[in-house]
Motif scaffolding. Sequence first.
Motif, PDB file in Angstrom:
ATOM      1  N   CYS A 131      -5.212  -7.639   0.451  1.00  0.00           N
ATOM      2  CA  CYS A 131      -3.939  -7.237   1.055  1.00  0.00           C
ATOM      3  C   CYS A 131      -2.915  -6.826   0.000  1.00  0.00           C
ATOM      4  O   CYS A 131      -2.141  -5.887   0.218  1.00  0.00           O
ATOM      5  CB  CYS A 131      -3.391  -8.358   1.923  1.00  0.00           C
ATOM      6  N   ALA A 132      -2.904  -7.503  -1.139  1.00  0.00           N
ATOM      7  CA  ALA A 132      -1.978  -7.116  -2.209  1.00  0.00           C
ATOM      8  C   ALA A 132      -2.325  -5.735  -2.756  1.00  0.00           C
ATOM      9  O   ALA A 132      -1.429  -4.907  -2.983  1.00  0.00           O
ATOM     10  CB  ALA A 132      -2.009  -8.156  -3.326  1.00  0.00           C
ATOM     11  N   GLY A 133      -3.614  -5.469  -2.942  1.00  0.00           N
ATOM     12  CA  GLY A 133      -4.027  -4.148  -3.423  1.00  0.00           C
ATOM     13  C   GLY A 133      -3.715  -3.049  -2.431  1.00  0.00           C
ATOM     14  O   GLY A 133      -3.232  -1.971  -2.807  1.00  0.00           O
ATOM     15  N   VAL A 134      -3.969  -3.305  -1.152  1.00  0.00           N
ATOM     16  CA  VAL A 134      -3.690  -2.301  -0.128  1.00  0.00           C
ATOM     17  C   VAL A 134      -2.178  -2.096   0.003  1.00  0.00           C
ATOM     18  O   VAL A 134      -1.723  -0.967   0.230  1.00  0.00           O
ATOM     19  CB  VAL A 134      -4.335  -2.698   1.211  1.00  0.00           C
ATOM     20  N   ALA A 135      -1.385  -3.157  -0.138  1.00  0.00           N
ATOM     21  CA  ALA A 135       0.073  -3.011  -0.078  1.00  0.00           C
ATOM     22  C   ALA A 135       0.564  -2.123  -1.215  1.00  0.00           C
ATOM     23  O   ALA A 135       1.420  -1.250  -1.016  1.00  0.00           O
ATOM     24  CB  ALA A 135       0.751  -4.373  -0.143  1.00  0.00           C
ATOM     25  N   LEU A 136       0.024  -2.329  -2.398  1.00  0.00           N
ATOM     26  CA  LEU A 136       0.407  -1.494  -3.534  1.00  0.00           C
ATOM     27  C   LEU A 136      -0.015  -0.044  -3.316  1.00  0.00           C
ATOM     28  O   LEU A 136       0.768   0.891  -3.535  1.00  0.00           O
ATOM     29  CB  LEU A 136      -0.207  -2.056  -4.822  1.00  0.00           C
ATOM     30  N   LEU A 137      -1.240   0.145  -2.860  1.00  0.00           N
ATOM     31  CA  LEU A 137      -1.735   1.502  -2.584  1.00  0.00           C
ATOM     32  C   LEU A 137      -0.916   2.172  -1.490  1.00  0.00           C
ATOM     33  O   LEU A 137      -0.572   3.352  -1.584  1.00  0.00           O
ATOM     34  CB  LEU A 137      -3.217   1.446  -2.202  1.00  0.00           C
ATOM     35  N   TYR A 138      -0.595   1.420  -0.433  1.00  0.00           N
ATOM     36  CA  TYR A 138       0.192   1.946   0.679  1.00  0.00           C
ATOM     37  C   TYR A 138       1.587   2.359   0.217  1.00  0.00           C
ATOM     38  O   TYR A 138       2.113   3.394   0.620  1.00  0.00           O
ATOM     39  CB  TYR A 138       0.290   0.879   1.764  1.00  0.00           C
ATOM     40  N   GLY A 139       2.172   1.528  -0.647  1.00  0.00           N
ATOM     41  CA  GLY A 139       3.498   1.859  -1.144  1.00  0.00           C
ATOM     42  C   GLY A 139       3.507   3.076  -2.039  1.00  0.00           C
ATOM     43  O   GLY A 139       4.377   3.937  -1.928  1.00  0.00           O
ATOM     44  N   VAL A 140       2.535   3.168  -2.929  1.00  0.00           N
ATOM     45  CA  VAL A 140       2.466   4.316  -3.844  1.00  0.00           C
ATOM     46  C   VAL A 140       2.147   5.587  -3.075  1.00  0.00           C
ATOM     47  O   VAL A 140       2.758   6.636  -3.302  1.00  0.00           O
ATOM     48  CB  VAL A 140       1.417   4.047  -4.953  1.00  0.00           C
ATOM     49  N   TRP A 141       1.196   5.504  -2.145  1.00  0.00           N
ATOM     50  CA  TRP A 141       0.786   6.690  -1.399  1.00  0.00           C
ATOM     51  C   TRP A 141       1.917   7.190  -0.498  1.00  0.00           C
ATOM     52  O   TRP A 141       2.132   8.380  -0.349  1.00  0.00           O
ATOM     53  CB  TRP A 141      -0.433   6.370  -0.561  1.00  0.00           C
ATOM     54  N   GLY A 142       2.656   6.275   0.086  1.00  0.00           N
ATOM     55  CA  GLY A 142       3.757   6.664   0.966  1.00  0.00           C
ATOM     56  C   GLY A 142       5.062   6.852   0.242  1.00  0.00           C
ATOM     57  O   GLY A 142       6.099   7.040   0.878  1.00  0.00           O
ATOM     58  N   ASP A 143       5.043   6.811  -1.075  1.00  0.00           N
ATOM     59  CA  ASP A 143       6.222   7.005  -1.920  1.00  0.00           C
ATOM     60  C   ASP A 143       7.305   5.979  -1.597  1.00  0.00           C
ATOM     61  O   ASP A 143       8.483   6.269  -1.707  1.00  0.00           O
ATOM     62  CB  ASP A 143       6.752   8.432  -1.770  1.00  0.00           C
ATOM     63  N   TRP A 144       6.902   4.787  -1.193  1.00  0.00           N
ATOM     64  CA  TRP A 144       7.771   3.652  -0.892  1.00  0.00           C
ATOM     65  C   TRP A 144       8.829   4.008   0.143  1.00  0.00           C
ATOM     66  O   TRP A 144       9.891   3.400   0.210  1.00  0.00           O
ATOM     67  CB  TRP A 144       8.433   3.101  -2.147  1.00  0.00           C
ATOM     68  N   ALA A 145       8.546   5.014   0.992  1.00  0.00           N
ATOM     69  CA  ALA A 145       9.521   5.459   1.981  1.00  0.00           C
ATOM     70  C   ALA A 145       9.487   4.602   3.245  1.00  0.00           C
ATOM     71  O   ALA A 145      10.493   4.504   3.944  1.00  0.00           O
ATOM     72  CB  ALA A 145       9.257   6.917   2.357  1.00  0.00           C
ATOM     73  N   GLU A 146       8.346   3.996   3.558  1.00  0.00           N
ATOM     74  CA  GLU A 146       8.212   3.210   4.787  1.00  0.00           C
ATOM     75  C   GLU A 146       7.933   1.761   4.392  1.00  0.00           C
ATOM     76  O   GLU A 146       6.819   1.409   4.019  1.00  0.00           O
ATOM     77  CB  GLU A 146       7.073   3.793   5.629  1.00  0.00           C
ATOM     78  N   PRO A 147       8.943   0.884   4.434  1.00  0.00           N
ATOM     79  CA  PRO A 147       8.771  -0.463   3.880  1.00  0.00           C
ATOM     80  C   PRO A 147       8.067  -1.455   4.805  1.00  0.00           C
ATOM     81  O   PRO A 147       7.615  -2.497   4.341  1.00  0.00           O
ATOM     82  CB  PRO A 147      10.207  -0.915   3.631  1.00  0.00           C
ATOM     83  N   VAL A 148       7.949  -1.171   6.104  1.00  0.00           N
ATOM     84  CA  VAL A 148       7.406  -2.159   7.028  1.00  0.00           C
ATOM     85  C   VAL A 148       5.935  -2.448   6.734  1.00  0.00           C
ATOM     86  O   VAL A 148       5.491  -3.598   6.752  1.00  0.00           O
ATOM     87  CB  VAL A 148       7.605  -1.688   8.484  1.00  0.00           C
ATOM     88  N   GLY A 149       5.165  -1.424   6.432  1.00  0.00           N
ATOM     89  CA  GLY A 149       3.759  -1.628   6.113  1.00  0.00           C
ATOM     90  C   GLY A 149       3.569  -2.427   4.829  1.00  0.00           C
ATOM     91  O   GLY A 149       2.715  -3.298   4.739  1.00  0.00           O
ATOM     92  N   VAL A 150       4.389  -2.121   3.842  1.00  0.00           N
ATOM     93  CA  VAL A 150       4.299  -2.837   2.560  1.00  0.00           C
ATOM     94  C   VAL A 150       4.671  -4.307   2.759  1.00  0.00           C
ATOM     95  O   VAL A 150       3.995  -5.207   2.242  1.00  0.00           O
ATOM     96  CB  VAL A 150       5.199  -2.175   1.497  1.00  0.00           C
ATOM     97  N   VAL A 151       5.707  -4.558   3.536  1.00  0.00           N
ATOM     98  CA  VAL A 151       6.126  -5.942   3.786  1.00  0.00           C
ATOM     99  C   VAL A 151       5.050  -6.688   4.570  1.00  0.00           C
ATOM    100  O   VAL A 151       4.711  -7.827   4.250  1.00  0.00           O
ATOM    101  CB  VAL A 151       7.480  -5.971   4.536  1.00  0.00           C
ATOM    102  N   GLY A 152       4.476  -6.052   5.590  1.00  0.00           N
ATOM    103  CA  GLY A 152       3.430  -6.691   6.379  1.00  0.00           C
ATOM    104  C   GLY A 152       2.197  -7.008   5.547  1.00  0.00           C
ATOM    105  O   GLY A 152       1.632  -8.105   5.653  1.00  0.00           O
ATOM    106  N   LEU A 153       1.777  -6.073   4.724  1.00  0.00           N
ATOM    107  CA  LEU A 153       0.604  -6.315   3.876  1.00  0.00           C
ATOM    108  C   LEU A 153       0.901  -7.350   2.790  1.00  0.00           C
ATOM    109  O   LEU A 153       0.036  -8.151   2.439  1.00  0.00           O
ATOM    110  CB  LEU A 153       0.138  -5.002   3.259  1.00  0.00           C
ATOM    111  N   THR A 154       2.120  -7.355   2.277  1.00  0.00           N
ATOM    112  CA  THR A 154       2.491  -8.372   1.293  1.00  0.00           C
ATOM    113  C   THR A 154       2.500  -9.756   1.930  1.00  0.00           C
ATOM    114  O   THR A 154       2.027 -10.729   1.317  1.00  0.00           O
ATOM    115  CB  THR A 154       3.873  -8.060   0.698  1.00  0.00           C
ATOM    116  N   LEU A 155       2.994  -9.862   3.154  1.00  0.00           N
ATOM    117  CA  LEU A 155       2.959 -11.140   3.857  1.00  0.00           C
ATOM    118  C   LEU A 155       1.521 -11.570   4.144  1.00  0.00           C
ATOM    119  O   LEU A 155       1.202 -12.757   4.095  1.00  0.00           O
ATOM    120  CB  LEU A 155       3.773 -11.061   5.145  1.00  0.00           C
ATOM    121  N   GLY A 156       0.653 -10.604   4.440  1.00  0.00           N
ATOM    122  CA  GLY A 156      -0.764 -10.926   4.612  1.00  0.00           C
ATOM    123  C   GLY A 156      -1.386 -11.453   3.326  1.00  0.00           C
ATOM    124  O   GLY A 156      -2.194 -12.387   3.348  1.00  0.00           O
TER     125      GLY A 156
END
Length: 134
Positions: free
Chosen positions: A15-40
């Motif tokens: 989940c930490a790796g996917v959160a990082l990948l999700y944030g980089v790929w989405g240019d950190w524009a959408e924080p809800v996915g990053v927060v959800g994956l970080t909480l996971g």
Amino acid sequence: MLAMERLGYVLGVFCAGVALLYGVWGDWAEPVGVVGLTLGALLGFMIAGYLNITRRKLDGVPPEDDPLGEISDIAGDFGFFSPHSWWPLWLAGSAAIIFLGLAIGWWLVALGTFFAIPALVGWVFEYWKGPHAL
């Protein structure tokens, strides 16, 4: 227990790796996915940490981790469970009313909280006094 601990670490790292990948790929524009994956990830690490602490407190190898262990090795008491308590049912009904209130209206949350507080207090202090006191 060791296998479950490792699964918790795997879930946390994944989940930490996917959160990082999700944030980089989405240019950190959408924080809800990053927060959800970080909480996971934190949930996975929390479960693994709890299991690690519990495993270290036990004497020797736990029966479920022993490859030569028998089924009878794990027999015995697993704790105290109240066979006659109605408080968990009362509390679950109150929680259902509270969560229904999140969808319908805040007045229902207040009503559910009104029922949940005595249920929680009753369950916690069930064996404090009375006929079933420990």
